[in-house]
Design an enzyme around this catalytic site. Structure first.
Site, mmCIF file in Angstrom:
data_model
loop_
_atom_site.group_PDB
_atom_site.id
_atom_site.type_symbol
_atom_site.label_atom_id
_atom_site.label_comp_id
_atom_site.label_asym_id
_atom_site.label_seq_id
_atom_site.Cartn_x
_atom_site.Cartn_y
_atom_site.Cartn_z
ATOM 1 N N GLY A 238 30.087 36.388 40.853
ATOM 2 C CA GLY A 238 31.474 36.394 40.401
ATOM 3 C C GLY A 238 32.469 36.700 41.493
ATOM 4 N N SER A 239 33.595 37.246 41.079
ATOM 5 C CA SER A 239 34.766 37.329 41.953
ATOM 6 C C SER A 239 34.616 38.387 43.024
ATOM 7 C CB SER A 239 36.009 37.615 41.104
ATOM 8 O OG SER A 239 36.401 38.955 41.238
ATOM 9 N N SER A 240 35.542 38.343 43.963
ATOM 10 C CA SER A 240 35.527 39.279 45.087
ATOM 11 C C SER A 240 35.993 40.665 44.672
ATOM 12 C CB SER A 240 36.404 38.740 46.204
ATOM 13 O OG SER A 240 37.709 38.478 45.723
#
Ligand code: F3S
Ligand code: F3S
Lengths: 431, 159, 431, 159
Positions: free
Chosen positions: B75-77
């Site tokens: 997923g996202s940072s």
């Protein structure tokens, strides 16, 4: 981990406690990765400002903005005074649009705290770009430039389309990079990790923004965090995809999988040939993308969609370019949104200024829509009240919104979304 | 949780894994195991350490104070920021045992200040089960696993 | 020239008289070039608006803005009604900054006529970017994308750094492209013309923005309109030059010569290797760039400079990026300009909005400088009254300003320029 | 200007060049020759057709109504716009003879509506001099040159 003399001096405190804390984090992080050294970076893109009540309380009780930066951007429980950034630093998107607090359900206190933290970040040297697409507002890295970027859709664009080099960094590693101009020399900073691992053979034309989103969504699901190379058997991929197409493609592949680097044979800078992209090795896997795979990707993106009545249309994930705003404005000109539908379009602030000047904002507003900045529905968890079904032209947003907010998502073309906004009904379908 | 593990010292583990230190430290706690990657932003509630991703096998369960055994991050940072916040709210895992090294995973483990190991001689997903008691010594690179009694395990839902 | 069926239909008037005139111009132009066909383009950058009294009178006497577009953008003496643009069209810089008419010596009539023509262009679909650097405000072409761009510094960036394809177009060919999505398939649109003709061997480090400007200036003088490839004997060119460096390099090479495409081995997308850049052929000429060549370029750029007292410092050619504005603001923070010196910094409007928000504009203004947009001194022929000597960090501006306005030009680093702005004296020198 | 050329039909040219048509048309006028490229924007005054570039060999001279013989265009992309404006102000060249084809040159010639030729069998810069009378027939691809009398030419400044 090997440190240069300059790095040792920073680590030993020559440049003060904040730089020392930053080096300490980089060493811990580099050792966690198994990196052998750091690499110099002069281009950092990160979230720095604060938008949560938790951070607001933290600032109040622990020592103001320096305490917030120390903890959240340097992983330092000790509060250290933060000096100006050493490196060109761009601020990414936030949890809401400060220009539209009511629409996003943001109270005055949160807004004021955000504004204070924006001023603090700007004072340290952050460029207040407030977008997931820094490459459309003047931060266009060049081939081989070492960067430290957060935001998966920006990372994949930076690596793949521009040929610059970054891993998916986090808030703390970026905070440390701003003060030291260093980041671990690991992963995509190194030649040997930039070759393709998966080969995708195209058996279908890929032309529209929607087509590129579907292809990216398929590829991400298949290769997960691999490095795909896309190739058209017996020829070119076709017309060179432009910025909006590659932006949607990368964002889709980064959300359905975790793609941080891709190659398109004959198009992206590290893929003059298929062999070059593969680095002379055999791919771990060969995938085929034809009409059936395209349809399957479309159907997966539309799995949550049941009701044709829509209440919300969101465009601008990743943040719309001025070209996309112009296209949307052309589709909207002279029309009115359906009374039950809201249309929010997201873009960077600087591009909104350009849209204002070019007349697009007026057209969008006259139709009943609104051009917003700094955020999006997934980031802010904000949709218009009463939204059950939303129309989207972004595979990334269609991937996240149902999971985050439990809404139904229709994924289609921009034109289908605008049509839905004006009629209140989804009438799209894969062509 | 099994009383056996809470009350008595464990003279000998049922099995021992060796891995590479990611973040140092020593801790002993119960295992929470998933074969699915975990998202940070949008995937967990950092206030409680609960997995919230729709369709995730751990949805509704909290990793707070557990030894989290999983393939890795996805997923996202915002991964590290979410686990960082969870740590500040005392809802972070006690330790991380994972297979796939990524920048998200490394940084998340670092800012969680929790012992972490990877690169094991045996796949932890294949030999640790939810509810097992696990002693992680990241300095020495060892994971000692004290299996939950089979009867209890077979009968219970996974914690 | 071969025309496709679609092109024939446009040529025969299917889409109305303006499109027909546009096709007529493209055919005349293509035949002049000796082109065999047209190529599709969806990205046009051009000057469209009008800023001269001549065009104002023309509008008044010949039929308004349609007459101006017909004549000046389509080479059609017959006035045809102009439909909306078919293609994403970006407006380039103008002859003055409409936000600073007095400073630029612009009277109200001219300003009002400009504003009318801006509204007209925006209404047709022009994005009012008003910059020589469209690639920093959201028009970032991708590799292989066919473009129709004017502005030599933008053309060379588009071709070389981004790997897109354009010739140096003119107002009329761009006007025709906006309405037809076509441009002659000639020159840099075609593979066979994109290989390097001249090899430049580096014998010196090229690191700062100034270094890259000097190298570009040398190369342009030497290769004129050739295609240079730059190579470092026995290794890499060094740290990958970032956007500001490549922008200054290209602009310099395009002004001292007529370079429209360059290659940097290991950096630009069509030069993975020297052999690749040369297309397997031998270079027509091999040049060496060492310390002596560097010094000679520096001295040629400073030939007009005699008096150390300067009255004017101009930064922002090509238009400054937000990173460069940030750097200038850091150098200016807490200082004041010398009483006899003015400092004008030029950037695109959208980037000025970002600079405002990031706090740079305030710092620059507090020091006594001004951040301007849309133009520059060379374009506007405007400098502060009484200017005899000007300090510049741009080789391109240093090349043009003395020739255009008869002023003396000092060329140096940004820091030297800011120092001169604060002391009133040029104290720079090649390091 | 030489009377000879103004008053009598020329039975036979002194020499004939052949080239490729760039812009069609037929015209006869006096030559203005330079071995230097010409800039449009910043290089000419379109109101008078005068070259204004500092240091240029033609500085101060006008090409209005002349057959301009030169290597080609240089400088900014405003080239065509400058010559276009010169044409509207009746200050454009009568014809263009040049060696180097570029987009600037081609478009500038097109919008000047002046006959233009390139790709010659002989270099026009080597055999046409300022003051020669030149008949350009772009349709046929010919340039007929009527040399100015040597005496007059040698003695005069090249105007
Ligand atoms: S931040 Fe940007 S990439 Fe999409 S999820 Fe939001 S618009
Ligand atoms: S338009 Fe731009 S490239 Fe330089 S000459 Fe003026 S700043």
């Amino acid at each position: 981990m090997h440190l240069s003399d300059e790095e040792k001096a920073m680590y030993d405190g020559r440049d003060g406690p904040a730089v020392q804390k930053a080096m300490d984090l980089l060493v811990r992080y580099g050792e966690a990765l198994g990196a052998e050294r750091l690499v110099e970076t002069r281009n950092v893109c990160a979230t720095i400002t604060s938008t949560t009540p938790f951070q607001r309380d933290f600032a109040q009780t622990r020592g103001g903005m320096d305490a917030v930066f120390s903890e959240f951007s340097l992983d330092s429980p000790e509060v250290v005074p933060i000096p100006k950034f050493k490196v060109f630093t761009s601020h990414l998107q936030l949890g809401f649009d400060p220009g539209q607090p009511e629409r996003m359900g943001i109270d005055t206190q949160t807004l004021q705290f955000y504004e204070r933290s924006e001023r603090h970040a700007a004072g340290l040297g952050a460029q207040i770009m407030n977008t997931c697409t820094p490459y459309q507002v003047g931060n266009v890295p060049t081939r081989g430039e070492h960067c430290a970027w957060m935001e998966s859709s920006a990372v994949v664009y930076c690596n793949s389309v521009l040929g610059a080099r970054t891993n998916t960094e986090g808030r703390e590693s970026c905070g440390a990079a701003m003060l030291t101009a260093r980041i671990p020399d690991w992963g995509y900073h190194r030649d040997e990790n930039r070759h393709a691992t998966h080969l995708v053979e195209l058996d279908v034309e890929v032309e529209s923004v929607q087509d590129w989103g579907l292809l990216g969504y398929f590829i991400g699901e298949q290769v997960q965090s691999g490095v795909p190379v896309v190739h058209r058997r017996g020829g070119d991929i076709g017309r060179a995809p432009n910025l909006p197409r590659l932006k949607h493609f990368g964002a889709a592949a980064a959300s359905s999988g975790g793609v941080e680097l891709f190659h398109l044979v004959g198009i992206t800078p590290e893929a003059p040939t298929l062999e070059h992209a593969l680095g002379g090795k055999k791919p771990m896997e060969v995938l085929r993308y034809g009409p059936a795979e395209r349809r399957a990707a479309y159907e997966r993106l539309n799995t949550t969609a049941r009701e044709a009545e829509i209440q919300y249309v969101m465009l601008g994930c990743p943040h719309y370019t001025i070209e996309q705003i112009w296209e949307a404005a052309q589709l909207l000109e002279g029309r009115r949104l359906h009374a039950d539908v809201q249309l929010w379009i997201f873009t960077p602030r600087a591009i909104k200024a350009l849209a204002d000047r070019s007349g697009h904002t007026r057209i969008i507003e006259e139709a009943g829509g609104v051009l917003m900045t700094d955020s999006c529905s997934a980031m802010s968890r904000a949709v218009p009240p009463g939204t059950r079904a939303v129309a989207l032209d972004s595979a990334k947003q269609a991937h996240y919104l149902p999971a985050i907010l439990g809404v139904q998502a229709w994924f289609g073309s921009t034109a289908e979304c605008i049509e839905a906004a004006c009629t209140g009904r989804w009438q799209g379908g894969l062509k | 949780m099994s009383d056996r593990h809470d009350t008595a010292p464990n003279p000998a583990p049922d099995l021992v894994l060796h891995g590479r230190k990611v973040v140092g430290g020593v801790v002993e706690a119960e295992a929470l195991v998933t074969h699915e990657r975990i998202s940070g932003w949008g995937g967990i509630d950092p206030r409680t350490g609960t997995v919230i991703e729709i369709g995730h096998a751990l949805r509704g369960q909290s990793f707070a104070g557990k030894v989290l055994v999983f393939p890795g991050a996805k997923g996202s940072s915002g991964w590290s920021a979410m686990f960082h916040t969870a740590r500040l709210l005392k809802a972070a895992p006690a330790a991380f045992l994972f297979n796939e090294m990524t920048t998200k995973m490394a940084l998340g483990a670092v800012v969680s200040h929790a012992p972490a190991l990877t690169d094991f001689d045996r796949d932890p997903l294949a030999c640790i089960e939810t509810g097992d008691r696990v002693r992680v010594d990241a300095e020495r690179g060892t994971v000692e696993v004290f299996k939950r009694p089979p009867a209890a395990h077979d009968g219970d839902p996974p914690a």
